[in-house]
Design a protein around this motif. Structure first.
Motif, mmCIF file in Angstrom:
data_model
loop_
_atom_site.group_PDB
_atom_site.id
_atom_site.type_symbol
_atom_site.label_atom_id
_atom_site.label_comp_id
_atom_site.label_asym_id
_atom_site.label_seq_id
_atom_site.Cartn_x
_atom_site.Cartn_y
_atom_site.Cartn_z
ATOM 1 N N UNK A 92 61.952 35.850 60.625
ATOM 2 C CA UNK A 92 61.083 36.927 61.120
ATOM 3 C C UNK A 92 61.549 38.295 60.639
ATOM 4 N N UNK A 93 62.863 38.492 60.603
ATOM 5 C CA UNK A 93 63.398 39.774 60.133
ATOM 6 C C UNK A 93 63.134 39.966 58.641
ATOM 7 N N UNK A 94 63.336 38.884 57.858
ATOM 8 C CA UNK A 94 63.078 38.971 56.408
ATOM 9 C C UNK A 94 61.599 39.266 56.151
ATOM 10 N N UNK A 95 60.745 38.613 56.922
ATOM 11 C CA UNK A 95 59.305 38.863 56.756
ATOM 12 C C UNK A 95 58.937 40.296 57.148
ATOM 13 N N UNK A 96 59.571 40.807 58.185
ATOM 14 C CA UNK A 96 59.292 42.194 58.600
ATOM 15 C C UNK A 96 59.615 43.158 57.461
ATOM 16 N N UNK A 97 60.714 42.892 56.755
ATOM 17 C CA UNK A 97 61.081 43.747 55.617
ATOM 18 C C UNK A 97 60.069 43.562 54.482
ATOM 19 N N UNK A 138 56.999 42.674 54.697
ATOM 20 C CA UNK A 138 55.688 43.217 55.079
ATOM 21 C C UNK A 138 55.739 44.721 55.290
ATOM 22 N N UNK A 139 56.902 45.319 54.994
ATOM 23 C CA UNK A 139 57.064 46.764 55.086
ATOM 24 C C UNK A 139 56.833 47.290 56.506
ATOM 25 N N UNK A 140 57.226 46.491 57.503
ATOM 26 C CA UNK A 140 57.244 47.007 58.873
ATOM 27 C C UNK A 140 58.160 48.230 58.892
ATOM 28 N N UNK A 141 59.258 48.109 58.153
ATOM 29 C CA UNK A 141 60.122 49.257 57.907
ATOM 30 C C UNK A 141 60.334 49.333 56.403
ATOM 31 N N UNK A 142 60.805 50.476 55.909
ATOM 32 C CA UNK A 142 60.995 50.605 54.460
ATOM 33 C C UNK A 142 61.997 51.715 54.223
ATOM 34 N N UNK A 143 62.238 52.066 52.967
ATOM 35 C CA UNK A 143 63.160 53.145 52.646
ATOM 36 C C UNK A 143 64.557 52.819 53.140
ATOM 37 N N UNK A 144 65.078 53.653 54.033
ATOM 38 C CA UNK A 144 66.403 53.412 54.598
ATOM 39 C C UNK A 144 66.400 52.409 55.736
ATOM 40 N N UNK A 145 65.229 51.926 56.142
ATOM 41 C CA UNK A 145 65.144 51.009 57.286
ATOM 42 C C UNK A 145 65.705 49.617 57.026
ATOM 43 N N UNK A 146 65.357 48.974 55.898
ATOM 44 C CA UNK A 146 65.758 47.580 55.688
ATOM 45 C C UNK A 146 67.249 47.296 55.854
ATOM 46 N N UNK A 147 68.110 48.188 55.394
ATOM 47 C CA UNK A 147 69.549 47.905 55.515
ATOM 48 C C UNK A 147 69.940 47.766 56.992
ATOM 49 N N UNK A 148 69.386 48.622 57.839
ATOM 50 C CA UNK A 148 69.715 48.542 59.267
ATOM 51 C C UNK A 148 69.111 47.279 59.896
ATOM 52 N N UNK A 149 67.891 46.971 59.536
ATOM 53 C CA UNK A 149 67.233 45.773 60.071
ATOM 54 C C UNK A 149 67.991 44.520 59.633
ATOM 55 N N UNK A 150 68.367 44.454 58.346
ATOM 56 C CA UNK A 150 69.038 43.265 57.821
ATOM 57 C C UNK A 150 70.403 43.072 58.484
ATOM 58 N N UNK A 151 71.154 44.158 58.633
ATOM 59 C CA UNK A 151 72.470 44.030 59.265
ATOM 60 C C UNK A 151 72.322 43.613 60.730
ATOM 61 N N UNK A 172 69.180 47.803 46.584
ATOM 62 C CA UNK A 172 70.557 47.324 46.439
ATOM 63 C C UNK A 172 71.489 47.879 47.515
ATOM 64 N N UNK A 173 71.085 48.938 48.207
ATOM 65 C CA UNK A 173 71.892 49.414 49.340
ATOM 66 C C UNK A 173 71.989 48.296 50.374
ATOM 67 N N UNK A 174 70.853 47.694 50.678
ATOM 68 C CA UNK A 174 70.832 46.570 51.612
ATOM 69 C C UNK A 174 71.655 45.406 51.065
ATOM 70 N N UNK A 175 71.453 45.083 49.801
ATOM 71 C CA UNK A 175 72.148 43.933 49.207
ATOM 72 C C UNK A 175 73.656 44.113 49.285
ATOM 73 N N UNK A 176 74.118 45.320 48.974
ATOM 74 C CA UNK A 176 75.561 45.550 48.962
ATOM 75 C C UNK A 176 76.143 45.545 50.379
ATOM 76 N N UNK A 177 75.440 46.144 51.329
ATOM 77 C CA UNK A 177 75.929 46.144 52.718
ATOM 78 C C UNK A 177 76.008 44.711 53.249
ATOM 79 N N UNK A 178 75.003 43.905 52.921
ATOM 80 C CA UNK A 178 75.000 42.512 53.386
ATOM 81 C C UNK A 178 76.146 41.718 52.762
ATOM 82 N N UNK A 179 76.443 41.983 51.489
ATOM 83 C CA UNK A 179 77.559 41.286 50.843
ATOM 84 C C UNK A 179 78.860 41.510 51.630
ATOM 85 N N UNK A 180 79.108 42.760 51.986
ATOM 86 C CA UNK A 180 80.359 43.079 52.699
ATOM 87 C C UNK A 180 80.323 42.507 54.120
#
Lengths: 346, 346
Positions: B47-52, B54-67, B104-112
């Motif tokens: 559900x969280x991946x789909x929210x991202x 579907x652009x429920x949030x965008x820009x700086x939002x996805x990194x916070x949602x994903x974490x 890639x901000x999201x990708x890198x934060x998730x990696x760590x």
């Protein structure tokens, strides 16, 4: 002469732009296209002016609608339904000219048409016939000019080209693509949607699809990206005005696309029947500012807060140094040579 | 440290971006703003991946949602509701990273974050606490970085300036305007609507209005015209990625605006916390291509024929020579010096 109607999509066929039927003026409603093929009925001069203001028709449409509105007025005067009075035609002309201040093609055609009608009134001639004669000659010349420009346009498009356009470049452009295709050239056309009125989405892309062209719709913000991907070799648009020293006004966005084309080494070729020889320089062009509410809405629905401040300049202006050549009925003309080539028409 | 929340509009306040409530992830629904302030409820990782997506949030939002989605998974593992299994977190990370490939901000934060959680599982530690600790530190650093960037941004804006932006440049930009206003500067901001998702109309313009800024909404095609009228002195946007040699990807349209700014002698200042030091050159950036149907519609309603061909590249790339300086937490950095300034962080 080549008959051009067979190449043209529905909205560009002459009788679908403006015609008189049952004592009313029918205007092909481009706002409803491609979803509906309907006509907007104008009962009188004011209705015709409002149709132009409300963008029932646009681009090359207003000049035909405005002239046909004058013809309807002349027909009614001859039928004794209204006064055969020069002042009435003068007022009608001014009302129509005010409906789209940037459209000087319409303004100039109305000046000549109403001068002839007024002279006809003085001489006691049949002004309906005068109007009809003028309009038929105008239409014939318009179509011949479109064909000549399209032959130039088609010759500039190479096999394999991607062509970017903007807004709705009308008969000359659509016909250029049709002729280039007839010459066996494989072409891709990119049509930006053209906010806020979506002329690209509603008119250009469907018209090109109707004639069998390979057209792709993009948003207005994707133009430079498409160019950076090597997908675009030519940029072609109509103009609403080009001054005698090569400043070209067209739908807002045309200018930034021309800057992007120049940045990528892509030539920009606007279509123009002739320059507005009375105008010199950027400052001679009046940019129409439309209701900012239109920027805040799509099909009436708000895209932002109701109380948001917005701004809607409807046109922008391309300087001559961004123009590779102007496609005219006299061939491809440098923007710096318009006065020499067209000067004799002053 | 200055508390930044008091300067920020509703959608940018941290708890309105993503939070856990009643064993679910709540995401501030930016698609509904400014008309509604509602939260989109994600029951699980998918559900969280789909929210991202579907652009429920965008820009700086996805990194916070994903974490926060990873934290929810960790909380459930600690509560015995799901397996405390490294593979599960690895799969979750990959699913989230696929949801917006250009981010890639999201990708890198998730990696760590996932590396720490995985290490915690091996060591038998409480992974919910590990996730929470990481996220709190990330948030604290994010806000400090935003404040430092905003101080740089505000210092670049002069009294009387017109500032053009694009899409939604988030906290750093909104805060730059707030700080510049606090310094007594009179500023006008121009916000292009940003088709096809209208982030400019829905987010940027209302956010700026909410903090009392003088903002005007325009369409994406009006940017160069506004510049030609002398109304714009600075161009500022966020970036989704900037490579270590200064190639900046952001919402499609950013590039053509940068070309127009350069043409008019207007400096372009993108905001970036840091470069993506692993990437070099334009070709290292993957441009996400979204569903072309989105280009053909506004709020679900067609703007063109149903069967029209369309194309939707979601980002474009600005070359370093069009960037006057990158606004970073370390100050204004030349796009040609990012590697020297940020190299130690590799």
């Amino acid at each position: 002469m080549k008959q051009i109607d067979k190449y043209l999509p529905f909205v560009l066929q002459h009788e679908n732009i403006a015609r008189i039927e049952d004592d009313a003026l029918l205007v092909g409603d481009r706002r409803l296209y491609p979803f509906k093929k309907e006509f907007y009925r104008c009962e009188d001069l004011e209705g015709a002016a409002e149709a132009i203001e409300k963008m029932v028709t646009q681009g090359g449409g207003p000049v035909h609608v405005a002239m046909t509105a004058i013809k309807l007025l002349a027909a009614r005067a001859e039928a004794g339904k209204s006064a055969k009075d020069a002042d009435l035609f003068e007022q009608a002309k001014q009302r129509l000219q005010r409906s789209r201040p940037t459209n000087t093609t319409m303004a100039r055609a109305l000046d000549v048409l109403v001068a002839r009608v007024t002279a006809g009134i003085e001489k006691g001639q049949n002004i309906e016939q005068i109007a009809e004669g003028f309009i038929n000659a105008f239409k014939e010349e318009y179509q011949q000019n479109a064909l000549r420009m399209a032959e130039v346009g088609a010759s500039l498009i190479a096999d394999g080209d991607g062509v970017m356009t903007m807004c709705f470049a009308e008969t000359s452009f659509i016909l250029s693509i049709a002729l280039a295709m007839e010459q066996g050239k494989q072409i891709k056309v990119y049509s930006p949607e053209t906010r806020p009125y979506f002329q690209g989405a509603r008119l250009t892309a469907p018209c090109l699809q109707e004639i069998g062209a390979d057209v792709t719709l993009i948003t207005d913000s994707m133009v430079a990206y498409m160019m950076s991907q090597g997908k675009v070799q030519k940029y072609m648009t109509a103009v609403d005005i080009i001054t005698r020293d090569g400043w070209a006004a067209n739908k807002v966005g045309t200018f930034q696309n021309a800057i992007a084309a120049n940045y990528h080494g892509i030539p920009y070729f606007p279509f123009a029947i002739d320059p507005d020889i009375g105008r010199v320089g950027r400052d001679s062009i009046v940019i129409e500012e439309r209701d900012p509410e239109e920027v805040k809405r799509v099909k009436g629905e708000l895209t932002t807060r109701e109380d948001m401040q917005a701004y809607y300049p409807a046109f922008d202006i391309v300087p001559p140094h961004l123009i590779a050549g102007v496609i005219t009925p006299k061939g491809l003309v440098s923007p710096y040579q318009l006065e020499q080539v067209f000067g004799e028409r002053v």
